[in-house]
Write a protein that holds these residues in place. Sequence first.
Motif, PDB file in Angstrom:
ATOM      1  N   GLN A  52      16.318 -15.459-110.363  1.00 13.80           N
ATOM      2  CA  GLN A  52      16.738 -15.372-108.951  1.00 13.80           C
ATOM      3  C   GLN A  52      18.024 -14.564-108.795  1.00 13.80           C
ATOM      4  OE1 GLN A  52      17.585 -19.723-109.253  1.00 13.80           O
ATOM      5  NE2 GLN A  52      19.146 -19.268-107.713  1.00 13.80           N
TER       6      GLN A  52
ATOM      7  N   VAL B 118      19.106 -14.058-105.082  1.00 12.06           N
ATOM      8  CA  VAL B 118      18.468 -14.975-104.127  1.00 12.06           C
ATOM      9  C   VAL B 118      19.041 -16.385-104.279  1.00 12.06           C
ATOM     10  CG1 VAL B 118      16.253 -15.988-103.488  1.00 12.06           C
ATOM     11  CG2 VAL B 118      16.383 -13.584-104.170  1.00 12.06           C
TER      12      VAL B 118
ATOM     13  N   ASN C 189      10.240 -17.607 -99.665  1.00  8.63           N
ATOM     14  CA  ASN C 189      11.475 -17.298 -98.909  1.00  8.63           C
ATOM     15  C   ASN C 189      11.395 -17.993 -97.558  1.00  8.63           C
ATOM     16  OD1 ASN C 189      13.836 -16.044 -97.969  1.00  8.63           O
ATOM     17  ND2 ASN C 189      12.662 -14.372 -97.063  1.00  8.63           N
TER      18      ASN C 189
ATOM     19  N   ASP D 163      13.237 -17.860 -94.185  1.00 13.10           N
ATOM     20  CA  ASP D 163      14.292 -17.138 -93.449  1.00 13.10           C
ATOM     21  C   ASP D 163      14.798 -17.927 -92.244  1.00 13.10           C
ATOM     22  OD1 ASP D 163      12.235 -16.959 -91.661  1.00 13.10           O
ATOM     23  OD2 ASP D 163      12.020 -14.780 -91.757  1.00 13.10           O
TER      24      ASP D 163
ATOM     25  N   ARG E  11      16.204 -18.289-100.306  1.00 16.79           N
ATOM     26  CA  ARG E  11      16.599 -17.490 -99.135  1.00 16.79           C
ATOM     27  C   ARG E  11      17.153 -16.163 -99.615  1.00 16.79           C
ATOM     28  NH1 ARG E  11      16.878 -14.958 -95.073  1.00 16.79           N
ATOM     29  NH2 ARG E  11      18.329 -15.207 -93.347  1.00 16.79           N
ATOM     30  N   THR E  12      16.526 -15.065 -99.194  1.00 16.24           N
ATOM     31  CA  THR E  12      17.104 -13.750 -99.462  1.00 16.24           C
ATOM     32  C   THR E  12      17.614 -13.189 -98.140  1.00 16.24           C
ATOM     33  OG1 THR E  12      16.635 -11.453-100.015  1.00 16.24           O
ATOM     34  CG2 THR E  12      14.744 -12.790 -99.416  1.00 16.24           C
TER      35      THR E  12
ATOM     36  N   GLU F  63      16.118 -10.002 -97.180  1.00 13.66           N
ATOM     37  CA  GLU F  63      14.710 -10.069 -96.796  1.00 13.66           C
ATOM     38  C   GLU F  63      13.868  -9.078 -97.591  1.00 13.66           C
ATOM     39  OE1 GLU F  63      14.195 -10.098 -92.566  1.00 13.66           O
ATOM     40  OE2 GLU F  63      15.670 -11.700 -92.312  1.00 13.66           O
TER      41      GLU F  63
ATOM     42  N   TRP G 207       8.289 -15.118-104.429  1.00 13.70           N
ATOM     43  CA  TRP G 207       8.476 -14.554-105.776  1.00 13.70           C
ATOM     44  C   TRP G 207       7.579 -15.284-106.777  1.00 13.70           C
ATOM     45  CZ3 TRP G 207      12.286 -15.706-102.299  1.00 13.70           C
ATOM     46  CH2 TRP G 207      13.041 -14.627-101.818  1.00 13.70           C
TER      47      TRP G 207
END
Lengths: 790, 229
Positions: A115, A122, A139, A141, A174-175, A178, A183
Amino acid sequence: MSALGKVVRSGVGRRRVQTVVIGLVVMMAVTSAVLGGSLMVASSAPFERAFAQQNGAHLTAQFDAGKATAAQLSATANASGIVASAGPFRTATVTPETDRSRKLPPITIAGRTAQGGSVDAVTLTDGRWVAAAGEIVLNNDGRMPPGMVPKLASRLTLPDLPGSPTLTVVGIARTVSETAGGWVIPEQIETLAAAGAPVGYQMLYRLAKPDTTADVDAARAAVQASVPAEAMTGTRSWLTTKLHSAGNTVLLVPFLLAFGALGVLMAVLIIGNVIAGAVSTGTHRIGILKALGFTPAQVVRAYTVQALIPAIVGAALGMVAGNILALAVLSDTNRVYGTSDSGVTPWVNVAVLAGALAVVALTAWAAAARAGRLRTVEVLAVGRTPGPGRGQWASRLSARLPLPRPMTLGLAYPFARVLRSATIVAAIAFGAAAATFSVGLGSSLNQVQATESHGDVVVLPGRPMSQSGPPPGGGPGPGGKPPEIDHAAVVKAIAAQAGTAGYHSSTETEVSVAGIADPLGVSAFTGNSAAGAYQMVAGRFITGAGEIVVSTPFLTATHTKVGDSVVLTVHNTQITVRIVGEAFNPEDMGMEIVTHAGTLAGTEAELRGTEYNVTLKPGTDVNSYVADLNTALSGVEAHAMPAEDDTAEFIVIVNALAALLTVLLVTVAALGVLNMVVLETRERVHDLGVHKALGMTPKQTISMVIASVVVTGLIGGAIGAPAGVLLQRLVIGEMGRVTGFTLPDAVVNIYEPGQLVLFGLGGLVIAVAGSLLPAGWAARTRTATALRTE
Amino acid sequence: MIELGDVSRRYDEGPPALDNVSLKIAPGEAVAILGPSGSGKSTLLNLIAGLDKPTNGTVSVDGVRVDQLGEAGSAKYRRAKIGMVFQFFNLLDDLTVADNVMLPAQLAGMSRSEAQRRAAELLNALGVQRHAKAYPGRLSGGERQRVAVARALMNRPALLLADEPTGALDTASGEDVQQLLKDLHADGQTIVLVTHDLALAQTCATRTIQLVDGRVANDTGMVVSGDVR
């Protein structure tokens, strides 16, 4: 209490109108500035904090796995402007289904072993990172409702792939950049590729200069130049992500700052005028104070402090109001980030407070300095009525006007004190500009809202809610599917109905576009009137399958233009479509794709209209039409209803804030006029006594006083209305710029010439409203007392 | 013409400015109100002009109960029946001499052209026609008072009230104004003037009323065409 303190206290107490005006104008300015400043900070702060923590990707690039090798992509790390990179990561686009058979939107998943990293580290918010095949980290968001997010250990099926492989959710992450919707381990991507899922490569970059679109574009060009032609299939700039993360909050900033600027300028004008007026009417008092031993510095201090006391109260109230409003407006941002940001930004509060009080102190000091410089012997001897010679030409001219004499007397008044009148003209102009701007902004936003209304009447499946009994067709009900529309019957009924100008059906679905991590919404149309539903900015509307119309944010995010082709991925099928037009379509922050239903016909067999939008001929009564159409639809599982005017919450907030701030500005402008007329009346009280002794009635006195503000009101309105138009264009343009939209004329040019005349006359209304009270006081002034006043 | 019945005027808690004053003034009289400062002279004049209201008693002028008039009624009454001349002229500095003189007529609704004709007549009669387009600030004291008298006569008032009309003038100008008032009275104008100036009273007035502490201390009696009533 010191002598100075007593003078200040009596000054504040005696000049209640001035005190209230200063307090209100400062409150208004501080409210706007605190709200604007807090929103400006809050709209970017959570994103920037998280982006920095995660070493967010300034540029995310998607590559065709068939046109570039992993080694070639790794080499792009050396491209000009790149300071760090991650990847290449294998990617695949899948459309998962939850273990409750609920279909999720298509997502891009990336194969990553860890990550963390130097780019896009991430944040894992729940569970653990993927370690084996068959595992996935999703993810979240924050935009998906809490109940919709798959839980840990739940299983996702990929029904579009042979054998319907499954993935177990082992983590939620959470990225901020985005970069992906989920993953898996890299080997998992190979498995999915073997099963037929569309795959590619992803590279993540941090840039040396990431601040502007041009900076990001330059880096993008450098990367593109270092890989084989057409290998790069899409990119996403962090600036676009940042814009979307701020949601609507960022839209509020330009107009709040405009109001804040209006408030501050008005504060300078009104406070300067109020203090100058206080000095002017207090000239004799100043003479007495100086004769008693007050130094010039003490006199200046006394008048400056007189202004600062109400200003401090107004600033404190404004700060509280600004923070309360900021908290209310920021609730949306808090929901997106899952934060509890109060909206209270200490440095904004301190800066605004210090700035406002500094402006007040400086303005008051400048106006009071005149009092300090006055020679004692002169101020003791001076009368208060403007000296002869000032404005006599205006008096002579106005006397010739074919109007009652009290009115012509009043019309000449503003020319006796030109500077004071000029500042009041400016205050009225600000009030008129605020009203013009506010109404224009509201109209523009209503136009934006209107773009989401695609007809006058909507035809939906099932019976109307008002009818009793179970809905025909068995649905919708708990666990049941919505009823299907008998399209042929519905179209026949609509076409046959008198008053129908056109109709179209639309349905919503989602597709993936290379370079965009999130799935994009698609509005797919059939029928003959969809073209009228969008404001075109460039190009033309779709005329058939294989064409799409998009908005500026889509073009920006995909680095495309009208005439280019893009590849849509729908259920593992790739469709190449051509962009034939750019429309203003705020749906999905401008990322929605509009196309003909035929474009997706090969990929979604059941893609049929879920509702029909009917446009009526001019003059057709909507309710009668709906009643008649429902009669015609009685044998069909569908019903008609008027299209709802569902005004967006954001537009309600903007309109409410604009109305509130406009009322404040207009009130302050009217109070400025009131203050000026009070000063005039005081200064001319002796003349007033003479007029009354000569037979001027109370009504004539009132008409004279009101006439005295007509010229300032008209000039103020004449300046304010066009200024308001300019401000509206500036702010709407800025709103378009920050949201990445090119706005159509219908949104920008919303004023009719007649409206502008009315806004211009608004200045007169402000002026007359501000003069009514002092006009009444003047009418009631006792003649004998006025005559004794020297 | 003027009848005051038991008129008193009190301000706050102090002694009355006027205390049970009763008097009558006939048309054509020229009455001088004399008395020291604070004796109630100006208060009496203000009550007759409708600028102030008595605390008690009645004020009638030409059959009009002035004490019962409202603000608008008082203004209309002054337009119709009263001309006022003040010690410090009270000309409006930002209006020309002609505009000052025309003002009462224009407030009463007279057209500008008609008012111009009447003002020209008066300014001519009073010898200040050449200053018609000048501003009051450029005139001598005597000239200003002549302009003030012209303004007072603009609406052909039944009653001319003059408050210390020579009080702010030098001797020559004062004599000039004295003669003017005398001439006006000779033409039949009813005049009530308040003054400290005994010479003015003796020259212009046919009757003098002495006020002391708000009461009539002496009244030489109503004199019309040489008869004492």
